[in-house]
Design a protein around this motif. Structure first.
Motif, PDB file in Angstrom:
ATOM      1  N   ARG A   1      64.161  16.952  47.636  1.00 35.57           N
ATOM      2  CA  ARG A   1      64.414  16.937  48.904  1.00 35.57           C
ATOM      3  C   ARG A   1      65.004  16.123  49.209  1.00 35.57           C
ATOM      4  O   ARG A   1      65.937  16.184  50.563  1.00 35.57           O
TER       5      ARG A   1
ATOM      6  N   PHE B   1      69.155  17.704  46.591  1.00 32.99           N
ATOM      7  CA  PHE B   1      69.049  18.593  47.110  1.00 32.99           C
ATOM      8  C   PHE B   1      70.790  18.757  48.146  1.00 32.99           C
ATOM      9  O   PHE B   1      70.542  17.626  49.143  1.00 32.99           O
TER      10      PHE B   1
ATOM     11  N   LEU C   1      65.893  26.097  51.593  1.00 36.85           N
ATOM     12  CA  LEU C   1      64.587  24.911  52.470  1.00 36.85           C
ATOM     13  C   LEU C   1      63.502  26.476  53.120  1.00 36.85           C
ATOM     14  O   LEU C   1      62.091  25.314  54.064  1.00 36.85           O
TER      15      LEU C   1
ATOM     16  N   TYR D   1      59.283  17.562  44.283  1.00 39.42           N
ATOM     17  CA  TYR D   1      59.341  18.376  45.273  1.00 39.42           C
ATOM     18  C   TYR D   1      59.944  17.149  46.127  1.00 39.42           C
ATOM     19  O   TYR D   1      61.168  17.483  47.224  1.00 39.42           O
TER      20      TYR D   1
ATOM     21  N   LYS E   1      61.005  26.763  49.289  1.00 40.70           N
ATOM     22  CA  LYS E   1      60.326  25.061  48.252  1.00 40.70           C
ATOM     23  C   LYS E   1      59.574  25.331  47.471  1.00 40.70           C
ATOM     24  O   LYS E   1      58.775  24.631  46.553  1.00 40.70           O
TER      25      LYS E   1
END
Length: 456
Positions: free
Chosen positions: A28, A32, A41, A24, A45
């Protein structure tokens, strides 16, 4: 240490959570893009991390990457690295599909390398925890057939888990063996008659004694049976047909799809190998040999030639002078088997199944072990239980039991697991040991007698 499996599950979840959080973070901060991923978002997630967690769980489990303290540390680590690579490739394709464009791969490459490091740290820590809180079980081995004592040598390769301190024959009597068990943590029952084995097993079960048993062929067949609960008496329906028609259709479909893809992807490698073989001694590129598959049908198996021509007089050993320079390389990496992709596409073999044997070997083994023909209920395979869990010099009887375990417990998921595990065993030297490494039962017993006389 009690509850070892519970500890392993906790360790596995901890590692998976960390890997998912790292994924993640990379997604991110480095992948992203609002244009592509803005819906993720919010609560999306958690879906993204959950998919990664589940995918990692399934693939690492199939590769046997959570077997801390069961497999060797190198096997667990390599299994995890294979699984992590597959998971991150699938995840990259998933993200590209979501974005409807091939996203830059740099971040996923760094994620994979970082995951390898994290995996190495966790595996080292978990093994250290396991080793510091466990000790090898002190075991008594009971044997029936003298040849079965060779199991001790195999278990001695894992001194971290097993310590066979004494070996006794079942002929010494059940009562005497039960008296001996007081001084041991558990028992290994190897090739003992059904009646005597059942008496020992029931005693150990009642008194919670750790018990290891080498299964007989009938045990393996029963293990694949289906429980029938229509009456108040339990009944087991035995599978006597091998694979069902629908299982054969599904298996054949994936055999063709996967092998066509593999043949296309690996065609440059196969071309290089073919040229190298031809340049070395100008002999034929391929080696053909008659092998037996389902229902006793005979076909010509294809391999890249790894030995000089006409070298079939005796089995190969590790340092055989008949193996060519190219042959040493392709045998060590198992790529000499790649032409069998075409045997599979033609329908003569399957990706997973018992290894097709030579005609004369089938006759010899069947004469010695009539049940050997049970293997012919399914097509021969490029890989399988015996190829993964066995060795080059594993006995025909043990290979038969391994193959029957596959046949009786077949599932598509099992095929997938064995395909993934094949990647790992390619790099395990002990899987290719030659016949020159065999040690007889008499030598084992003589060594044990000497140790006993010397007070060891």
């Amino acid at each position: 240490m009690k509850n070892k499996n519970t500890i392993r599950k906790i360790e596995s979840v901890i590692e998976l959570v960390v890997l998912s959080l790292v994924y993640y973070y990379v997604w991110r901060n480095f992948i992203f893009d609002k244009e592509y991923f803005w819906p993720m978002l919010g609560r999306g997630k958690y879906v993204l991390m959950g998919i990664y967690f589940i995918l990692s769980l399934v693939i690492i489990h199939l590769c046997e990457g959570f077997k801390y303290g069961i497999l060797k540390i190198a096997d667990v680590l390599f299994s995890q690295w294979i699984a992590i690579f597959i998971v991150n490739v699938v995840t990259y394709l998933q993200l590209s599909l979501m974005a409807n464009v091939m996203i830059p791969a740099k971040a996923m490459i760094w994620l994979t390398l970082g995951d390898f490091v994290i995996s190495g740290i966790f595996v080292y820590i978990f093994f250290a925890i396991y080793n510091s809180h466990t000790k090898a079980s002190k075991l008594l081995m009971v044997y029936g057939n003298k040849e079965s004592v060779s199991l001790k040598l195999k278990m001695d390769t894992r001194t971290d888990s097993y310590n066979i301190c004494r070996i006794v024959s079942i002929d010494e009597g059940i009562d005497n063996i039960i008296d001996l068990l007081v001084d041991y943590d558990g028992i290994v029952i190897s090739d003992v008659s059904a009646e005597q084995r059942n008496d020992l097993l029931k005693y150990c079960y009642m008194h919670e004694i750790e018990t290891y048993i080498t299964p007989k062929i009938s045990d393996v067949i029963i293990s694949g049976g289906e429980g029938i609960h229509q009456f108040d008496t339990p009944i087991v329906l035995i599978n006597t047909t091998g694979l069902t028609p629908e299982q054969r259709i599904v298996k054949r479909f994936f055999d063709v799809v996967l092998c066509v893809i593999a043949a296309v992807v690996l065609s440059p490698l196969m071309l290089i190998i073919a040229v190298a073989i031809k340049l070395e001694d100008h002999g034929p590129v391929f080696y053909k040999q008659a092998r037996v598959t389902r229902d006793g049908k005979v076909f010509d198996i294809l391999k890249f030639r790894s030995m000089v021509e006409d070298a079939e007089q005796r089995p190969a050993t590790d340092d055989d002078d008949r193996i060519t320079k190219v042959g040493h390389v392709i045998r060590a990496t198992r790529v000499d088997e790649l032409p069998q992709l075409f045997n599979i596409i033609k329908g003569e073999m399957s990706i997973v199944g018992p290894r097709p044997e030579r005609i004369e070997h089938v006759r010899k083994y069947t004469d010695a072990i009539p049940e050997f023909e049970f293997r012919s209920k399914v097509k021969g395979g490029l890989t399988g239980f015996a190829q993964i869990y066995g060795k080059y010099n594993t006995s025909a009887y043990d290979k038969l039991k391994l193959d029957l375990m596959y046949i009786e417990n077949y599932s598509f998921l099992l095929d997938l697991k064995l395909i993934l595990m094949t990647i790992r065993i390619v790099f395990k030297k002990e899987s290719t040991e030659g016949f020159d490494k065999v040690i007889t039962a008499d030598e084992i017993l003589a060594t044990l007698d000497n140790n006993s006389n010397n007070g060891e």
